[in-house]
Motif scaffolding. Structure first.
Motif, PDB file in Angstrom:
ATOM      1  N   GLY A 118      -0.335   6.669   7.073  1.00  0.00           N
ATOM      2  CA  GLY A 118       0.609   5.340   6.783  1.00  0.00           C
ATOM      3  C   GLY A 118       0.787   4.584   7.857  1.00  0.00           C
ATOM      4  O   GLY A 118       0.702   3.215   7.926  1.00  0.00           O
ATOM      5  N   VAL A 166       0.351   5.413   0.624  1.00  0.00           N
ATOM      6  CA  VAL A 166      -0.613   6.486   0.941  1.00  0.00           C
ATOM      7  C   VAL A 166       0.193   7.649   0.429  1.00  0.00           C
ATOM      8  O   VAL A 166       1.292   8.039   0.483  1.00  0.00           O
ATOM      9  CB  VAL A 166      -0.474   6.372   2.441  1.00  0.00           C
ATOM     10  CG1 VAL A 166      -1.383   7.641   2.878  1.00  0.00           C
ATOM     11  CG2 VAL A 166      -1.177   5.273   3.133  1.00  0.00           C
ATOM     12  N   TYR A 216       6.136  -0.310   8.413  1.00  0.00           N
ATOM     13  CA  TYR A 216       5.855   1.059   7.604  1.00  0.00           C
ATOM     14  C   TYR A 216       7.199   1.852   7.480  1.00  0.00           C
ATOM     15  O   TYR A 216       7.970   1.416   7.892  1.00  0.00           O
ATOM     16  CB  TYR A 216       4.978   1.935   8.821  1.00  0.00           C
ATOM     17  CG  TYR A 216       4.898   3.467   8.180  1.00  0.00           C
ATOM     18  CD1 TYR A 216       4.026   3.982   7.438  1.00  0.00           C
ATOM     19  CD2 TYR A 216       6.079   4.414   9.222  1.00  0.00           C
ATOM     20  CE1 TYR A 216       4.093   5.121   6.889  1.00  0.00           C
ATOM     21  CE2 TYR A 216       5.908   5.877   8.625  1.00  0.00           C
ATOM     22  CZ  TYR A 216       4.962   5.990   7.630  1.00  0.00           C
ATOM     23  OH  TYR A 216       4.943   7.557   7.078  1.00  0.00           O
ATOM     24  N   THR A 236       0.298  -3.504  -5.813  1.00  0.00           N
ATOM     25  CA  THR A 236       0.165  -2.175  -5.021  1.00  0.00           C
ATOM     26  C   THR A 236      -1.154  -1.216  -4.975  1.00  0.00           C
ATOM     27  O   THR A 236      -1.717  -0.985  -6.461  1.00  0.00           O
ATOM     28  CB  THR A 236       1.363  -1.251  -5.395  1.00  0.00           C
ATOM     29  OG1 THR A 236       2.589  -1.790  -5.068  1.00  0.00           O
ATOM     30  CG2 THR A 236       1.252  -0.066  -4.529  1.00  0.00           C
ATOM     31  N   ILE A 274       0.790  -1.062  -0.034  1.00  0.00           N
ATOM     32  CA  ILE A 274      -0.068   0.071   0.092  1.00  0.00           C
ATOM     33  C   ILE A 274       0.724   1.314   0.080  1.00  0.00           C
ATOM     34  O   ILE A 274       1.962   1.301   0.592  1.00  0.00           O
ATOM     35  CB  ILE A 274      -0.886  -0.083   1.178  1.00  0.00           C
ATOM     36  CG1 ILE A 274      -1.765  -1.335   1.151  1.00  0.00           C
ATOM     37  CG2 ILE A 274      -1.798   1.315   1.236  1.00  0.00           C
ATOM     38  CD1 ILE A 274      -2.769  -1.508   2.623  1.00  0.00           C
ATOM     39  N   LEU A 280      -2.210   3.034   9.354  1.00  0.00           N
ATOM     40  CA  LEU A 280      -2.611   1.731   8.654  1.00  0.00           C
ATOM     41  C   LEU A 280      -1.782   0.647   8.829  1.00  0.00           C
ATOM     42  O   LEU A 280      -2.185  -0.369   9.114  1.00  0.00           O
ATOM     43  CB  LEU A 280      -2.895   2.442   7.228  1.00  0.00           C
ATOM     44  CG  LEU A 280      -3.309   1.513   6.061  1.00  0.00           C
ATOM     45  CD1 LEU A 280      -4.750   0.775   6.539  1.00  0.00           C
ATOM     46  CD2 LEU A 280      -3.268   2.113   4.933  1.00  0.00           C
ATOM     47  N   ALA A 281      -0.531   0.930   8.744  1.00  0.00           N
ATOM     48  CA  ALA A 281       0.161  -0.461   8.941  1.00  0.00           C
ATOM     49  C   ALA A 281       0.279  -0.962  10.124  1.00  0.00           C
ATOM     50  O   ALA A 281       0.123  -2.200  10.262  1.00  0.00           O
ATOM     51  CB  ALA A 281       1.881   0.184   8.634  1.00  0.00           C
ATOM     52  N   VAL A 336       3.390  -0.732   4.094  1.00  0.00           N
ATOM     53  CA  VAL A 336       2.453   0.633   3.658  1.00  0.00           C
ATOM     54  C   VAL A 336       3.752   1.563   3.858  1.00  0.00           C
ATOM     55  O   VAL A 336       4.422   1.951   4.462  1.00  0.00           O
ATOM     56  CB  VAL A 336       1.740   1.077   5.018  1.00  0.00           C
ATOM     57  CG1 VAL A 336       0.857   2.420   4.521  1.00  0.00           C
ATOM     58  CG2 VAL A 336       0.618  -0.190   5.062  1.00  0.00           C
TER      59      VAL A 336
END
Length: 164
Positions: free
Chosen positions: A23, A11, A34, A98, A9, A26-27, A77
């Motif tokens: 980010g 961000v 991250y 991704t 991912i 989210l991680a 992330v």
């Protein structure tokens, strides 16, 4: 969704859009690593931006290659501006699964956030060049937009819902 099932991912967004905060959160929720792509810039890029000089594509290619290599290593992330489609395409060429979470919103919010930041190498004077460079993700990209004015927890919940 657990870390092993999560796609890589990114961000993305312009400076002060909240990439790092969203980010990292989210991680944490996904239980994956991250990375802040700012930490992957070579010192010459940091020096250039600190001096208020926008990066050009020649500056960005080696940096984007480092970001792509990290995306390909596994669940992660990464907070990365990824402003142009060609940059996102370069990342996807190495890590095709991704997903891009595009943080976008009102310029006044960005300006207020930049004014409040301390110790960041990206000066407020470069915001305009980033906004001019930004190409919103196209419908055929694995991307979705979220309003960066929302609280971080809300943005993380919205991102998780969309990624699932």
């Amino acid at each position: 969704m657990t870390g092993d099932a999560a796609p890589p991912i990114v961000v993305m967004g312009v400076s002060a859009s909240g990439k790092s905060a969203v980010g990292a959160a989210l991680a944490d929720r996904l239980g994956v690593a991250y990375v802040d792509a700012d930490d992957l810039h070579p010192q010459a890029n940091v020096d250039k931006m600190t001096a208020g000089i926008p990066l050009d594509d020649a500056d960005r290619w080696p940096w984007l290659d480092a970001v792509a290599a990290r995306l390909a290593e596994g669940p992660v992330v990464i907070a990365c501006s990824a402003l142009k489609r060609t940059y996102r395409d370069r990342l996807r060429a190495v890590a095709p699964r991704t997903v891009f979470v595009h943080l976008t919103g009102d310029r006044a919010v960005l300006e207020a956030r930049i004014a409040a930041r301390k110790g960041h190498f990206m000066p407020a004077s470069l915001l305009q060049s980033q906004l001019e460079t930004l190409e919103d993700p196209a419908p055929d990209e694995a991307a979705f937009a979220l309003d960066f004015a929302e609280p971080v927890d809300t943005l993380v919940a919205q991102a998780l819902e969309r990624i699932r």
